[in-house]
Design a protein around this motif. Structure first.
Motif, PDB file in Angstrom:
ATOM      1  N   VAL B  98      -3.606   5.243  18.718  1.00  0.00           N
ATOM      2  CA  VAL B  98      -4.237   4.094  19.362  1.00  0.00           C
ATOM      3  C   VAL B  98      -3.960   4.109  20.862  1.00  0.00           C
ATOM      4  CG1 VAL B  98      -4.251   1.578  19.500  1.00  0.00           C
ATOM      5  CG2 VAL B  98      -4.145   2.683  17.285  1.00  0.00           C
ATOM      6  N   LEU B  99      -2.710   4.441  21.189  1.00  0.00           N
ATOM      7  CA  LEU B  99      -2.321   4.538  22.595  1.00  0.00           C
ATOM      8  C   LEU B  99      -3.190   5.582  23.311  1.00  0.00           C
ATOM      9  CD1 LEU B  99      -0.023   3.034  23.988  1.00  0.00           C
ATOM     10  CD2 LEU B  99       1.417   5.012  23.614  1.00  0.00           C
ATOM     11  N   ALA B 100      -3.350   6.734  22.654  1.00  0.00           N
ATOM     12  CA  ALA B 100      -4.135   7.818  23.251  1.00  0.00           C
ATOM     13  C   ALA B 100      -5.584   7.387  23.452  1.00  0.00           C
ATOM     14  CB  ALA B 100      -4.071   9.054  22.364  1.00  0.00           C
ATOM     15  N   ALA B 101      -6.173   6.790  22.413  1.00  0.00           N
ATOM     16  CA  ALA B 101      -7.565   6.357  22.517  1.00  0.00           C
ATOM     17  C   ALA B 101      -7.707   5.305  23.611  1.00  0.00           C
ATOM     18  CB  ALA B 101      -8.050   5.811  21.169  1.00  0.00           C
ATOM     19  N   GLY B 102      -6.729   4.395  23.693  1.00  0.00           N
ATOM     20  CA  GLY B 102      -6.800   3.334  24.692  1.00  0.00           C
ATOM     21  C   GLY B 102      -6.728   3.869  26.110  1.00  0.00           C
ATOM     22  N   ILE B 103      -5.781   4.782  26.349  1.00  0.00           N
ATOM     23  CA  ILE B 103      -5.644   5.324  27.712  1.00  0.00           C
ATOM     24  C   ILE B 103      -6.888   6.128  28.079  1.00  0.00           C
ATOM     25  CG2 ILE B 103      -4.267   6.833  29.194  1.00  0.00           C
ATOM     26  CD1 ILE B 103      -1.854   6.107  27.442  1.00  0.00           C
ATOM     27  N   ALA B 104      -7.367   6.941  27.131  1.00  0.00           N
ATOM     28  CA  ALA B 104      -8.572   7.731  27.400  1.00  0.00           C
ATOM     29  C   ALA B 104      -9.753   6.816  27.697  1.00  0.00           C
ATOM     30  CB  ALA B 104      -8.887   8.628  26.194  1.00  0.00           C
ATOM     31  N   ALA B 105      -9.861   5.717  26.936  1.00  0.00           N
ATOM     32  CA  ALA B 105     -10.981   4.797  27.137  1.00  0.00           C
ATOM     33  C   ALA B 105     -10.909   4.157  28.520  1.00  0.00           C
ATOM     34  CB  ALA B 105     -10.968   3.719  26.055  1.00  0.00           C
ATOM     35  N   MET B 106      -9.695   3.747  28.922  1.00  0.00           N
ATOM     36  CA  MET B 106      -9.569   3.122  30.244  1.00  0.00           C
ATOM     37  C   MET B 106      -9.949   4.109  31.340  1.00  0.00           C
ATOM     38  SD  MET B 106      -6.244   0.756  30.191  1.00  0.00           S
ATOM     39  CE  MET B 106      -5.376   0.894  28.689  1.00  0.00           C
ATOM     40  N   GLY B 169       2.977  12.822  23.893  1.00  0.00           N
ATOM     41  CA  GLY B 169       1.924  13.193  22.946  1.00  0.00           C
ATOM     42  C   GLY B 169       0.677  12.369  23.163  1.00  0.00           C
ATOM     43  N   ALA B 170       0.863  11.042  23.321  1.00  0.00           N
ATOM     44  CA  ALA B 170      -0.288  10.157  23.510  1.00  0.00           C
ATOM     45  C   ALA B 170      -1.010  10.507  24.804  1.00  0.00           C
ATOM     46  CB  ALA B 170       0.162   8.703  23.516  1.00  0.00           C
ATOM     47  N   LEU B 171      -0.239  10.804  25.865  1.00  0.00           N
ATOM     48  CA  LEU B 171      -0.870  11.149  27.141  1.00  0.00           C
ATOM     49  C   LEU B 171      -1.655  12.453  27.032  1.00  0.00           C
ATOM     50  CD1 LEU B 171       1.740  10.183  29.850  1.00  0.00           C
ATOM     51  CD2 LEU B 171      -0.530   9.230  29.499  1.00  0.00           C
ATOM     52  N   ALA B 172      -1.081  13.437  26.316  1.00  0.00           N
ATOM     53  CA  ALA B 172      -1.776  14.713  26.158  1.00  0.00           C
ATOM     54  C   ALA B 172      -3.114  14.491  25.460  1.00  0.00           C
ATOM     55  CB  ALA B 172      -0.913  15.685  25.360  1.00  0.00           C
ATOM     56  N   LEU B 173      -3.083  13.719  24.371  1.00  0.00           N
ATOM     57  CA  LEU B 173      -4.332  13.414  23.664  1.00  0.00           C
ATOM     58  C   LEU B 173      -5.286  12.653  24.570  1.00  0.00           C
ATOM     59  CD1 LEU B 173      -2.758  12.220  20.318  1.00  0.00           C
ATOM     60  CD2 LEU B 173      -4.347  14.114  20.532  1.00  0.00           C
ATOM     61  N   ALA B 174      -4.723  11.729  25.379  1.00  0.00           N
ATOM     62  CA  ALA B 174      -5.564  10.913  26.236  1.00  0.00           C
ATOM     63  C   ALA B 174      -6.250  11.758  27.300  1.00  0.00           C
ATOM     64  CB  ALA B 174      -4.732   9.813  26.885  1.00  0.00           C
ATOM     65  N   ILE B 175      -5.540  12.699  27.904  1.00  0.00           N
ATOM     66  CA  ILE B 175      -6.137  13.509  28.972  1.00  0.00           C
ATOM     67  C   ILE B 175      -7.331  14.293  28.440  1.00  0.00           C
ATOM     68  CG2 ILE B 175      -5.748  15.431  30.559  1.00  0.00           C
ATOM     69  CD1 ILE B 175      -2.866  14.534  30.783  1.00  0.00           C
ATOM     70  N   HIS B 176      -7.125  14.947  27.281  1.00  0.00           N
ATOM     71  CA  HIS B 176      -8.197  15.760  26.713  1.00  0.00           C
ATOM     72  C   HIS B 176      -9.406  14.893  26.365  1.00  0.00           C
ATOM     73  CE1 HIS B 176      -9.974  19.046  24.459  1.00  0.00           C
ATOM     74  NE2 HIS B 176     -10.154  18.231  23.448  1.00  0.00           N
ATOM     75  N   ASN B 177      -9.139  13.731  25.719  1.00  0.00           N
ATOM     76  CA  ASN B 177     -10.248  12.892  25.270  1.00  0.00           C
ATOM     77  C   ASN B 177     -10.899  12.130  26.408  1.00  0.00           C
ATOM     78  OD1 ASN B 177     -10.613  12.964  22.212  1.00  0.00           O
ATOM     79  ND2 ASN B 177      -8.412  12.972  22.500  1.00  0.00           N
ATOM     80  N   PHE B 178     -10.172  11.918  27.487  1.00  0.00           N
ATOM     81  CA  PHE B 178     -10.738  11.313  28.684  1.00  0.00           C
ATOM     82  C   PHE B 178     -11.924  12.146  29.161  1.00  0.00           C
ATOM     83  CE2 PHE B 178     -10.364  12.175  33.315  1.00  0.00           C
ATOM     84  CZ  PHE B 178     -10.985  11.034  33.786  1.00  0.00           C
ATOM     85  N   GLY B 179     -11.745  13.461  29.214  1.00  0.00           N
ATOM     86  CA  GLY B 179     -12.826  14.339  29.667  1.00  0.00           C
ATOM     87  C   GLY B 179     -14.025  14.295  28.743  1.00  0.00           C
ATOM     88  N   ILE B 180     -13.765  14.266  27.433  1.00  0.00           N
ATOM     89  CA  ILE B 180     -14.868  14.267  26.471  1.00  0.00           C
ATOM     90  C   ILE B 180     -15.613  12.938  26.527  1.00  0.00           C
ATOM     91  CG2 ILE B 180     -15.419  14.356  24.022  1.00  0.00           C
ATOM     92  CD1 ILE B 180     -13.085  16.256  23.679  1.00  0.00           C
ATOM     93  N   LEU B 181     -14.834  11.835  26.471  1.00  0.00           N
ATOM     94  CA  LEU B 181     -15.419  10.496  26.460  1.00  0.00           C
ATOM     95  C   LEU B 181     -16.195  10.227  27.747  1.00  0.00           C
ATOM     96  CD1 LEU B 181     -15.113   8.576  24.148  1.00  0.00           C
ATOM     97  CD2 LEU B 181     -13.192   7.517  25.306  1.00  0.00           C
ATOM     98  N   GLY B 182     -15.614  10.642  28.878  1.00  0.00           N
ATOM     99  CA  GLY B 182     -16.263  10.421  30.152  1.00  0.00           C
ATOM    100  C   GLY B 182     -17.587  11.145  30.230  1.00  0.00           C
ATOM    101  N   LYS B 183     -17.586  12.425  29.805  1.00  0.00           N
ATOM    102  CA  LYS B 183     -18.817  13.209  29.875  1.00  0.00           C
ATOM    103  C   LYS B 183     -19.889  12.613  28.968  1.00  0.00           C
ATOM    104  CE  LYS B 183     -20.772  17.664  28.820  1.00  0.00           C
ATOM    105  NZ  LYS B 183     -20.933  18.427  27.578  1.00  0.00           N
ATOM    106  N   LEU B 184     -19.503  12.267  27.738  1.00  0.00           N
ATOM    107  CA  LEU B 184     -20.485  11.718  26.799  1.00  0.00           C
ATOM    108  C   LEU B 184     -21.094  10.422  27.342  1.00  0.00           C
ATOM    109  CD1 LEU B 184     -18.711  12.262  23.358  1.00  0.00           C
ATOM    110  CD2 LEU B 184     -20.768  13.381  24.181  1.00  0.00           C
ATOM    111  N   THR B 185     -20.228   9.540  27.883  1.00  0.00           N
ATOM    112  CA  THR B 185     -20.735   8.257  28.361  1.00  0.00           C
ATOM    113  C   THR B 185     -21.599   8.444  29.607  1.00  0.00           C
ATOM    114  OG1 THR B 185     -18.603   7.437  27.636  1.00  0.00           O
ATOM    115  CG2 THR B 185     -20.039   5.871  28.686  1.00  0.00           C
TER     116      THR B 185
END
Lengths: 271, 291
Positions: B98-106, B169-185
């Motif tokens: 949840v932490l990872a998804a939240g940071i990536a989303a922000m 761990g949460a930050l690592a997941l967040a960094i990777h998903n930040f790029g994916i989420l940002g590009k998709l949006t």
């Protein structure tokens, strides 16, 4: 003025549910912050200086010819795992995907059983991450390239199978009915109607998965199976950040190239 | 009702024509053949003889180990105390996801507008200036970089910076998903119908107002959907990141595997599958709510 429609009271449902979602998201995030152990401090004793070293090496990776040769060899090995793993994924995903679409069943009951059984298998395959598969397979069959290929192929097969089954179900029905009325058996309807219509999207998704496969294959190196991930791990053990970034840049370049290729293919296949 | 025939499988002349797509498929097949040749005959591997009875018997005995065959005492997956302990780790893993998804989303929410070509350099851009175009390029490059590096490798780098626990761990997941989420949006924004935005613009709204009232409301529902889809992927990956970042089920999984506590491995796998299933169901429910 009288309206024929009752005036709805309160806020529209969409806004209510948006509010609920916002509250759930913020609440879940706040709760998860409690899971962090703040008592020992966020950073390691020498963590802040490690940030500087990492960033410095990111701009100036080690580009000596020897290291570049190692990086090229590791990139090649990663690509081999990715492509071979994708082959296994296709061998799993195509047959299971066709069965899971329920389109080749003779009866309604048969279709329901086939869909249920194949979906359960596919869900299990893709529920477990490729690196966990790799750890289990290495424990089971030893440190062999086949462990890496299977570790990549099994979860990717699960994903491909699910997507293929959905694509095969979602084709327009009218051409299929036309085939049926002209006397084609269900098999022929599948082979000459359903499959050709779903094929462009299936190919498109497979190419997209190749891009993900390169990244996943790089990670598999971590369990000792070679490739870029393995080299990154070795370099990190020496705390040689400039070498770490050489391999990471190699990975980024490879992923971007495959991304360009696959997006060109997908753009041409888009309806 | 017929979909438009694509050049991939319909050719005008009666015999197959080589297009970019069919050429790519051929290249892919050739690559597969090369890869398998390399794996089977490659000189760099030691010879293993994968297709042999030995492999089968080793795999079979490993499955027996997981079930706890030939081992005295209760297997871990039938032990209540072990279940509770693994459940606690599963909860920590859930918090990490949840932490990872939240940071990536922000991160993605703050940047995706700058990564949409039409907002920065296209018809919705207030000024056609090279600065804005360059800023667009920088954000897009950042997305590409953050998502090209897998979560596990980000975690390997971050454990040198942060104290062990769920945060690296949460930050690592967040960094990777930040790029994916940002590009998709950003791609959602690029595909939006621009007429409402232009209508607002002509009635005198500024750039910020156009973004806030025409673009954000149209893009956010898709963003939420993508966020929940990514959460399903993140929960599968938390265990992997935990392997190196000392948080949740992953760490325990690795320790149990290297200490040959195979029945504990089975228990952890059961909890992992329960987590994945639970998150899939929760995400589906939330996506329905968001629609």
């Amino acid at each position: 003025m009288r309206s024929e429609y009752p005036i709805s009271r309160g806020r529209p449902r969409a806004i209510e549910s948006r509010r609920t979602i916002t509250l759930i998201l913020l609440g879940a995030f706040a709760l998860s912050l409690l899971g962090i152990d703040w008592s020992e401090g966020v950073f390691r004793p020498r963590g802040v200086s490690a940030i500087g070293e990492t960033l410095g090496a990111f701009i100036r990776p080690d580009l000596s010819p020897d290291l570049l040769r190692t990086a090229a060899a590791a990139a090649w090995q990663t690509a081999v795992y990715a492509v071979a793993g994708l082959t296994v994924a296709l061998l799993i995903g195509i047959p299971l995907g066709v069965v899971a679409s329920g389109t080749i069943a003779r009866s309604r009951l048969g279709a329901v059983t086939q869909i249920g059984a194949a979906r359960a298998v596919l869900a299990f395959f893709r529920a477990i991450h490729e690196l966990v598969w790799a750890l289990l397979l290495v424990a089971a069959i030893g440190l062999s390239p086949m462990a890496a290929v299977l570790a990549l192929g099994i979860p990717y097969g699960g994903i491909l199978g699910r997507i293929y089954s959905e694509l095969l179900q979602d084709v327009p029905q009218a051409p299929l009915d036309a085939l049926r009325r002209s006397g084609a058996s269900e098999w022929r309807v599948f082979l000459f109607g359903r499959l050709p219509m779903a094929l462009p999207d299936m190919v498109s998704y497979t190419f997209y998965r190749l891009e993900c496969g390169i990244r996943s294959a790089a990670v598999l190196g971590w369990v000792g199976l070679g490739g870029l991930g393995f080299q990154v791990q070795i370099a990190l053990e020496d705390l040689a950040y400039s070498r770490v970034w050489t391999f990471l840049w190699a990975l980024v370049v490879m992923v971007v190239l495959v991304d360009l290729w696959s997006s060109q293919v997908r753009r041409r296949l888009a309806p | 009702m017929n979909p438009a025939p694509t050049a991939a499988y319909v050719s005008g002349s009666g015999r197959p024509r080589l297009t970019f797509v069919s050429g790519s498929v051929l290249v892919m097949l050739a690559l597969m053949l090369t890869a398998w040749t390399y794996i089977v005959f490659g000189q760099s591997w030691p010879s293993h003889g994968f297709f042999s009875g030995e492999t089968a018997s080793r795999a079979w005995s490993f499955l027996g180990d997981l079930a706890g065959a030939g081992r005295e005492g209760t297997p871990a997956y039938l032990d209540g105390a072990e279940w509770a302990e693994a459940g606690r780790l599963a909860l920590v893993t859930l918090a990490m996801s949840v932490l990872a998804a939240g940071i990536a989303a922000m991160g993605a929410l703050l940047t995706f507008m700058f990564a949409a070509r039409n907002v920065m350099a296209g018809e919705l851009a207030p000024y056609r200036s090279p600065v804005w175009t360059a800023w667009f390029g920088v954000v897009r490059l950042g997305y590409a970089l953050s998502r090209s590096v897998p979560e596990l490798i980000w975690a390997m780098l971050l454990v040198f910076i942060f104290s062990p626990g769920i945060l690296p761990g949460a930050l690592a997941l967040a960094i990777h998903n930040f790029g994916i989420l940002g590009k998709l949006t950003a791609e959602v924004v690029e595909g939006l119908d621009t007429r409402p935005a232009r209508a607002l613009r002509t009635s005198g709204a500024g750039w910020f107002q156009v973004i806030a009232y025409a673009i954000l409301p149209a893009a956010l529902p898709r963003f939420i959907t993508y966020l929940f889809y990514r959460w399903e992927v993140i929960i599968r990956t938390t265990i992997v990141v935990g392997l190196v970042a000392a948080g949740g089920l992953g760490m325990e999984f690795r320790i149990s595997l290297s200490h040959f506590h195979y029945t504990t491995v089975t228990l952890l796998l059961i909890w992992y599958l329960l987590l994945v299933l639970g998150v899939d169901l929760a995400s589906a429910a939330m996506r329905r709510l968001a629609r």
